[in-house]
Design a protein around this motif. Sequence first.
Motif, short mmCIF file in Angstrom:
data_model
loop_
_atom_site.label_atom_id
_atom_site.label_comp_id
_atom_site.label_asym_id
_atom_site.label_seq_id
_atom_site.Cartn_x
_atom_site.Cartn_y
_atom_site.Cartn_z
N LYS A 46 0.85 -1.19 0.00
CA LYS A 46 0.00 0.00 0.00
C LYS A 46 0.89 1.24 0.00
N HIS A 47 0.29 2.36 -0.33
CA HIS A 47 0.96 3.65 -0.31
C HIS A 47 0.23 4.55 0.68
N ASP A 48 0.98 5.22 1.54
CA ASP A 48 0.39 6.16 2.48
C ASP A 48 0.65 7.60 2.04
N LEU A 49 0.84 7.77 0.76
CA LEU A 49 1.01 9.10 0.16
C LEU A 49 0.44 9.06 -1.24
N VAL A 50 0.27 10.23 -1.82
CA VAL A 50 -0.29 10.33 -3.17
C VAL A 50 0.79 9.97 -4.18
N ASN A 51 0.42 9.15 -5.15
CA ASN A 51 1.33 8.85 -6.24
C ASN A 51 0.56 8.57 -7.52
N ILE A 52 1.21 8.91 -8.61
CA ILE A 52 0.62 8.77 -9.93
C ILE A 52 1.60 7.98 -10.80
N ALA A 53 1.10 6.96 -11.49
CA ALA A 53 1.94 6.13 -12.36
C ALA A 53 1.61 6.40 -13.82
N VAL A 77 -2.38 6.81 -17.59
CA VAL A 77 -1.97 7.36 -16.30
C VAL A 77 -2.88 6.80 -15.22
N LEU A 78 -2.28 6.39 -14.11
CA LEU A 78 -3.03 5.75 -13.02
C LEU A 78 -2.87 6.52 -11.73
N PRO A 79 -3.97 7.11 -11.21
CA PRO A 79 -3.90 7.71 -9.88
C PRO A 79 -3.98 6.58 -8.85
N GLU A 80 -2.84 6.25 -8.27
CA GLU A 80 -2.73 5.07 -7.41
C GLU A 80 -3.61 5.17 -6.17
N LEU A 81 -3.89 4.01 -5.59
CA LEU A 81 -4.65 3.92 -4.36
C LEU A 81 -3.83 4.46 -3.19
N VAL A 82 -4.50 5.03 -2.21
CA VAL A 82 -3.85 5.51 -1.01
C VAL A 82 -4.44 4.73 0.17
N GLY A 83 -3.55 4.04 0.91
CA GLY A 83 -3.98 3.32 2.10
C GLY A 83 -4.68 2.00 1.85
N LYS A 84 -4.72 1.52 0.61
CA LYS A 84 -5.37 0.24 0.28
C LYS A 84 -4.33 -0.70 -0.32
N TYR A 85 -4.35 -1.95 0.14
CA TYR A 85 -3.39 -2.93 -0.35
C TYR A 85 -3.74 -3.36 -1.78
N HIS A 86 -2.70 -3.52 -2.58
CA HIS A 86 -2.86 -3.89 -3.98
C HIS A 86 -1.51 -4.38 -4.51
N TYR A 87 -1.53 -4.91 -5.72
CA TYR A 87 -0.28 -5.29 -6.39
C TYR A 87 -0.46 -5.09 -7.89
N GLY A 88 0.67 -4.92 -8.56
CA GLY A 88 0.67 -4.81 -10.01
C GLY A 88 1.23 -6.07 -10.62
N LYS A 89 0.80 -6.37 -11.84
CA LYS A 89 1.35 -7.53 -12.53
C LYS A 89 1.39 -7.25 -14.03
N ASN A 90 2.28 -7.97 -14.67
CA ASN A 90 2.46 -7.85 -16.11
C ASN A 90 2.06 -9.16 -16.75
N ASN A 91 0.92 -9.18 -17.42
CA ASN A 91 0.45 -10.37 -18.14
C ASN A 91 0.78 -10.29 -19.62
N GLY A 92 1.46 -9.21 -20.02
CA GLY A 92 1.74 -9.00 -21.44
C GLY A 92 2.96 -9.75 -21.93
#
Length: 114
Positions: A46-53, A77-92
């Motif tokens: 999770k992120h406890d700050l604002v981030n944009i990917a 562009v992805l405005p990431e989640l704040v305070g919520k658990y998640h993960y990224g993956k590459n299926n490509g």
Amino acid sequence: MAKKEVLLKTTCTWDNEEYKKIVIEKPEVTVLKIVINVNEKLHMHKHDLVNIAYVKKGTLTVITDENEEITIHEGGVLPELVGKYHYGKNNGNEPVELVVFYIGEIGTPLSVNK
């Protein structure tokens, strides 16, 4: 002549959670380039700050610990989640290249693993 294009302007994260009032006394900005290899899955975090990917190359899928999912393609562009658990993956079939912009209080960890 220079051209401008707004890639993202938002008041909320990708799951429509509105940003709370942000008070930063000593701001710290970090920009990371992240490469996710083919078939690679990141740790749940999770992120406890604002981030944009920004997805510079490839296709990124992000999944929360509640199985909410979003897929962002090259140039997105992805405005990431704040305070919520998640993960990224590459299926490509090519590496995903991200440029991620973080802003928060100085010393705040960019992510916290679950």
